[in-house]
Design an enzyme around this catalytic site. Structure first.
Site, PDB file in Angstrom:
ATOM      1  N   PHE A 282     -18.290 -10.098 -28.618  1.00 55.53           N
ATOM      2  CA  PHE A 282     -17.499  -9.145 -29.436  1.00 55.53           C
ATOM      3  C   PHE A 282     -17.071  -7.730 -28.840  1.00 55.53           C
ATOM      4  O   PHE A 282     -16.517  -6.851 -29.147  1.00 55.53           O
ATOM      5  CB  PHE A 282     -18.334  -8.793 -30.697  1.00 55.53           C
ATOM      6  CG  PHE A 282     -19.354  -7.961 -30.722  1.00 55.53           C
ATOM      7  CD1 PHE A 282     -19.130  -6.582 -30.627  1.00 55.53           C
ATOM      8  CD2 PHE A 282     -20.681  -8.452 -30.526  1.00 55.53           C
ATOM      9  CE1 PHE A 282     -20.141  -5.690 -30.692  1.00 55.53           C
ATOM     10  CE2 PHE A 282     -21.576  -7.542 -30.529  1.00 55.53           C
ATOM     11  CZ  PHE A 282     -21.445  -6.130 -30.316  1.00 55.53           C
TER      12      PHE A 282
ATOM     13  N   GLU B 220     -15.572 -14.042 -33.205  1.00 52.16           N
ATOM     14  CA  GLU B 220     -15.080 -14.140 -34.432  1.00 52.16           C
ATOM     15  C   GLU B 220     -15.057 -12.666 -35.156  1.00 52.16           C
ATOM     16  O   GLU B 220     -14.489 -12.532 -36.380  1.00 52.16           O
ATOM     17  CB  GLU B 220     -15.681 -15.121 -35.409  1.00 52.16           C
ATOM     18  CG  GLU B 220     -17.191 -14.994 -35.527  1.00 52.16           C
ATOM     19  CD  GLU B 220     -18.036 -15.263 -34.276  1.00 52.16           C
ATOM     20  OE1 GLU B 220     -17.506 -15.392 -33.454  1.00 52.16           O
ATOM     21  OE2 GLU B 220     -19.136 -15.569 -34.676  1.00 52.16           O
TER      22      GLU B 220
ATOM     23  N   GLU C 167     -33.274  -6.860 -25.870  1.00 55.92           N
ATOM     24  CA  GLU C 167     -32.212  -6.275 -25.700  1.00 55.92           C
ATOM     25  C   GLU C 167     -31.710  -5.526 -27.194  1.00 55.92           C
ATOM     26  O   GLU C 167     -31.396  -6.569 -27.954  1.00 55.92           O
ATOM     27  CB  GLU C 167     -30.983  -7.181 -25.200  1.00 55.92           C
ATOM     28  CG  GLU C 167     -29.537  -6.657 -25.009  1.00 55.92           C
ATOM     29  CD  GLU C 167     -28.674  -7.481 -24.552  1.00 55.92           C
ATOM     30  OE1 GLU C 167     -28.530  -8.755 -25.218  1.00 55.92           O
ATOM     31  OE2 GLU C 167     -27.775  -7.264 -24.034  1.00 55.92           O
TER      32      GLU C 167
ATOM     33  N   SER D 200     -24.695 -13.546 -25.413  1.00 55.57           N
ATOM     34  CA  SER D 200     -26.077 -13.141 -25.284  1.00 55.57           C
ATOM     35  C   SER D 200     -26.751 -14.071 -24.420  1.00 55.57           C
ATOM     36  O   SER D 200     -26.188 -15.306 -24.366  1.00 55.57           O
ATOM     37  CB  SER D 200     -26.741 -13.019 -26.709  1.00 55.57           C
ATOM     38  OG  SER D 200     -26.216 -14.304 -27.398  1.00 55.57           O
TER      39      SER D 200
ATOM     40  N   CYS E   9     -22.823  -4.392 -21.804  1.00 55.37           N
ATOM     41  CA  CYS E   9     -23.923  -5.330 -21.337  1.00 55.37           C
ATOM     42  C   CYS E   9     -24.242  -4.249 -19.859  1.00 55.37           C
ATOM     43  O   CYS E   9     -25.370  -5.038 -19.182  1.00 55.37           O
ATOM     44  CB  CYS E   9     -23.123  -6.559 -20.595  1.00 55.37           C
ATOM     45  SG  CYS E   9     -21.971  -6.431 -19.533  1.00 55.37           S
TER      46      CYS E   9
ATOM     47  N   LYS F 257     -11.824 -18.952 -26.593  1.00 59.24           N
ATOM     48  CA  LYS F 257     -12.354 -18.884 -27.885  1.00 59.24           C
ATOM     49  C   LYS F 257     -13.144 -17.456 -27.931  1.00 59.24           C
ATOM     50  O   LYS F 257     -13.937 -17.152 -27.670  1.00 59.24           O
ATOM     51  CB  LYS F 257     -13.363 -20.011 -28.047  1.00 59.24           C
ATOM     52  CG  LYS F 257     -13.812 -20.460 -29.811  1.00 59.24           C
ATOM     53  CD  LYS F 257     -14.172 -19.346 -30.514  1.00 59.24           C
ATOM     54  CE  LYS F 257     -15.737 -18.789 -30.217  1.00 59.24           C
ATOM     55  NZ  LYS F 257     -16.053 -17.551 -31.281  1.00 59.24           N
TER      56      LYS F 257
HETATM   57  P1  NAD Z   1     -23.027 -13.893 -28.778  1.00 58.81           P
HETATM   58  O1  NAD Z   1     -23.744 -14.677 -27.662  1.00 58.81           O
HETATM   59  O2  NAD Z   1     -23.590 -13.850 -30.199  1.00 58.81           O
HETATM   60  O3  NAD Z   1     -21.501 -14.472 -28.861  1.00 58.81           O
HETATM   61  C1  NAD Z   1     -20.633 -14.750 -27.725  1.00 58.81           C
HETATM   62  C2  NAD Z   1     -19.676 -15.964 -28.136  1.00 58.81           C
HETATM   63  O4  NAD Z   1     -20.556 -17.138 -28.238  1.00 58.81           O
HETATM   64  C3  NAD Z   1     -18.685 -15.667 -29.264  1.00 58.81           C
HETATM   65  O5  NAD Z   1     -17.553 -16.139 -28.991  1.00 58.81           O
HETATM   66  C4  NAD Z   1     -19.616 -16.538 -30.427  1.00 58.81           C
HETATM   67  O6  NAD Z   1     -18.604 -16.971 -31.222  1.00 58.81           O
HETATM   68  C5  NAD Z   1     -20.294 -17.710 -29.776  1.00 58.81           C
HETATM   69  N1  NAD Z   1     -21.367 -18.086 -30.047  1.00 58.81           N
HETATM   70  C6  NAD Z   1     -22.329 -17.329 -30.862  1.00 58.81           C
HETATM   71  N2  NAD Z   1     -23.317 -18.191 -31.418  1.00 58.81           N
HETATM   72  C7  NAD Z   1     -23.059 -19.447 -31.176  1.00 58.81           C
HETATM   73  C8  NAD Z   1     -23.817 -20.894 -31.221  1.00 58.81           C
HETATM   74  N3  NAD Z   1     -24.933 -20.792 -31.763  1.00 58.81           N
HETATM   75  N4  NAD Z   1     -23.193 -21.636 -30.389  1.00 58.81           N
HETATM   76  C9  NAD Z   1     -21.889 -21.542 -29.778  1.00 58.81           C
HETATM   77  N5  NAD Z   1     -21.488 -20.580 -29.559  1.00 58.81           N
HETATM   78  C10 NAD Z   1     -21.850 -19.332 -30.256  1.00 58.81           C
HETATM   79  O7  NAD Z   1     -22.694 -12.383 -28.191  1.00 58.81           O
HETATM   80  P2  NAD Z   1     -22.202 -11.204 -28.953  1.00 58.81           P
HETATM   81  O8  NAD Z   1     -23.082 -10.678 -30.010  1.00 58.81           O
HETATM   82  O9  NAD Z   1     -20.656 -11.517 -29.450  1.00 58.81           O
HETATM   83  O10 NAD Z   1     -22.113 -10.390 -27.574  1.00 58.81           O
HETATM   84  C11 NAD Z   1     -23.202  -9.663 -27.247  1.00 58.81           C
HETATM   85  C12 NAD Z   1     -23.867 -10.242 -26.100  1.00 58.81           C
HETATM   86  O11 NAD Z   1     -23.211 -10.404 -25.122  1.00 58.81           O
HETATM   87  C13 NAD Z   1     -25.088  -9.084 -25.639  1.00 58.81           C
HETATM   88  O12 NAD Z   1     -26.194  -9.798 -25.522  1.00 58.81           O
HETATM   89  C14 NAD Z   1     -24.401  -8.593 -24.203  1.00 58.81           C
HETATM   90  O13 NAD Z   1     -25.342  -8.161 -23.215  1.00 58.81           O
HETATM   91  C15 NAD Z   1     -23.613  -9.921 -24.019  1.00 58.81           C
HETATM   92  N6  NAD Z   1     -22.614  -9.518 -22.962  1.00 58.81           N
HETATM   93  C16 NAD Z   1     -22.824  -9.760 -21.609  1.00 58.81           C
HETATM   94  C17 NAD Z   1     -21.900  -9.320 -20.522  1.00 58.81           C
HETATM   95  C18 NAD Z   1     -22.166  -9.773 -19.258  1.00 58.81           C
HETATM   96  O14 NAD Z   1     -21.236  -9.642 -18.360  1.00 58.81           O
HETATM   97  N7  NAD Z   1     -23.487 -10.383 -18.624  1.00 58.81           N
HETATM   98  C19 NAD Z   1     -20.800  -8.686 -21.070  1.00 58.81           C
HETATM   99  C20 NAD Z   1     -20.626  -8.580 -22.398  1.00 58.81           C
HETATM  100  C21 NAD Z   1     -21.390  -8.860 -23.334  1.00 58.81           C
END
Ligand code: NAD
Length: 497
Positions: A149, A176, A382, A226, A281, A173
């Site tokens: 997000f 959401e 985090e 994450s 991040c 994808k």
């Molecule tokens: P998230 O992991 O909750 O979601 C990321 C994606 O995975 C979304 O599209 C979500 O719909 C999907 N998702 C969520 N739960 C899932 C599941 N159980 N099974 C399959 N798909 C699932 O992350 P977020 O809250 O949207 O974003 C924040 C996180 O992203 C933080 O931890 C941040 O550090 C990380 N991030 C990392 C980088 C990097 O380059 N390393 C960059 C941006 C964000």
């Protein structure tokens, strides 16, 4: 209420699963939009469109691909403000920050415009008598991208422009929580002339993701999110035989040596810790003050943090916006509430903050925790919010050891005037991206972005040369044009002499 649909085969497609998710304006707390959640069958339709498009796009000329990308670049440039406004409306970050996000995404489109140079192969002539060897790289087929997000435009743009420039077709994808920017990016790509089916967007949750991970026609998966989900993506997609790059969470440290310019270090710490309300991040979430710098540095950070203006992202005077959801805001607050009992000194407590006229928004103020023990939850986890932890170390060695003990290794920075110490840090620190007197070392497009340890699962970083390698596979062609004097059966292993 607005509904966000899918984008499949060059057009908007209404969801048929009957499942929707709410999208909130973080500044008001109001649900403004609903987003369709794709079923496995709807994901299959997007993959089928991508597969059909690959039959033509995979063999299209570099000239045709780059012509589309140059037009796309111009369109994105003309729509910067509109895209930034879409980001602010669903993510909450301030407009100037959203514009920065669009600019950093555009950088990768510009990189993709130069794919002609990056896809050049290698040729060795006359490796043996009349034998030439060429190494070429070819696309993979259908590639999936799953994005978080916090950068609803930039992170998708880290992926699909380079993937399609390499000749792949793509199924995205997006998160959401803020899906509209991704749909707009797809509409603009179509307007630029990207053929139907080359870029598809399916909205949804775990159902859509898991179908992409197991779909036999998806060749590779790029993920950013994450750490627990990154691990799940890497394990599941690998088990289904796919190439995977899965970027995870972070806890980025900034080491401040006693000889550093403390005003510059404090400016950097405040910008990098509280920018985008800490939902980056590459946010600095832990400052390690070495020697006797701690008290003065904390005072300087506090002085600056107290002046930050928090407000709605579409107010040009706001410097920091709200958090993505109320639940996330409450979780962030819980780290600040628990910090004192776990041994930290609470210098600034931003919990309980609100903005007049926007009382239902997901607000939280800036928090600053000093002398945080490494055992405290605020340090170990985090937080992904505007909470900066300061830790103290006696020496450079103690500081680096502390950073290297972290399970994450995304980015890190050192602030010092000592070139020798900075050089040592570059070599000794265990992180994928290092800043020297630079607080958020997000690499430019023509270098790659990626962390170490729990910040990345897989071998490839995103964009840059690593991106081109991830979205292509190598082939080596050995050629001989027969000469009348060649010939004769030879059962020996070719020795190339
Ligand atoms: P998230 O992991 O909750 O979601 C990321 C994606 O995975 C979304 O599209 C979500 O719909 C999907 N998702 C969520 N739960 C899932 C599941 N159980 N099974 C399959 N798909 C699932 O992350 P977020 O809250 O949207 O974003 C924040 C996180 O992203 C933080 O931890 C941040 O550090 C990380 N991030 C990392 C980088 C990097 O380059 N390393 C960059 C941006 C964000």
């Amino acid at each position: 209420m607005k509904t966000v649909h899918h984008w499949i085969d060059g057009k908007s497609v209404e969801g048929t699963s009957g499942e929707f998710g709410p999208v909130t304006d973080p500044a008001t707390g109001a649900v403004t939009t609903r987003v369709a959640f794709a079923s496995a069958e709807e994901v299959d339709a997007a993959v089928a469109a991508a597969k059909a498009a690959y039959a033509t796009w995979g063999g299209s000329s570099l000239a045709a691909r780059t012509a589309v990308l140059f037009r796309y670049r111009a369109l994105l440039d003309a729509h910067r403000d509109e895209l930034a406004a879409l980001i602010t409306a669903e993510h909450g970050k301030v407009h100037s920050d959203a514009l920065g996000e669009v600019a950093r995404g555009l950088e990768i489109v510009e990189l993709a415009c130069g794919i002609t140079t990056q896809l050049k192969g290698e040729l060795s002539t006359e490796v043996s008598g009349r034998v030439d060897v060429a190494s070429i790289r070819q696309p993979l087929g259908v590639v999936a991208g799953i994005t978080p997000f916090n950068f609803p435009a930039m992170v998708p743009m880290w992926m699909f422009p380079l993937a399609v420039a390499c000749g792949n077709t793509f199924v995205l994808k997006p998160s959401e929580k803020d899906p509209s920017p991704a749909i707009r990016l797809a509409e603009l790509a179509a307007e630029a002339g990207l053929p139907d089916g080359v870029l598809n967007v399916v909205n949804g949750d775990r159902t859509a993701v898991d179908r992409l991970l197991e779909h036999p026609d998806v060749a590779a998966v790029s993920f950013v999110g994450s750490t627990p989900i990154a691990r799940h993506i890497h394990t599941t997609a690998s088990a289904h035989g796919k190439r995977v790059q899965a970027l995870g969470g972070a806890k980025n440290h900034m080491l401040v040596l006693p000889d550093a310019d403390l005003d510059a270090a404090a400016d950097a710490a405040v910008s990098a810790a509280y920018g985008s309300a800490g939902e980056r991040c590459m946010a600095i979430s832990a400052v390690v003050a070495v020697g006797d710098t701690g008290d003065e540095l904390v005072a300087k950070i506090r002085e600056r943090a107290e002046k930050i203006k928090i407000g709605p992202g579409d107010d040009p005077t706001s410097e920091m916006g709200p958090l993505i959801t109320r639940a996330h805001r409450d979780k962030v607050a819980s780290y600040v509430h628990g910090a004192a009992a776990q041994g930290a000194e609470v210098v600034l407590d931003g919990t309980g903050f609100t903005v007049e006229g926007y009382e239902d928004g997901h607000w939280i103020g800036l928090s600053l925790l000093d002398k945080v023990p490494t055992s405290a939850d605020a340090y170990r986890e985090e937080i992904f919010g505007p909470v900066l932890c300061v830790l103290r170390a006696e020496t450079y060695e103690e500081g680096v050891a502390l950073i290297n003990a972290s399970p994450w290794g995304n980015g890190t920075a050192i602030f010092t005037r000592d070139g020798g110490a900075a050089r040592r840090f570059q070599l000794e620190v265990e992180a994928g991206m290092v800043g020297v007197n630079v607080p958020i070392p997000v690499p430019v497009g023509y270098h790659s972005f990626g962390g170490w340890k729990h910040s990345l699962f897989g071998d490839h970083h995103v964009y840059g040369n690593d991106g081109v390698h991830f979205y292509t596979r190598g082939k080596v062609v050995t050629t001989r044009w027969p000469d009348p004097q060649d010939g004769g059966v030879d059962l020996g292993f070719p020795s190339h002499r």
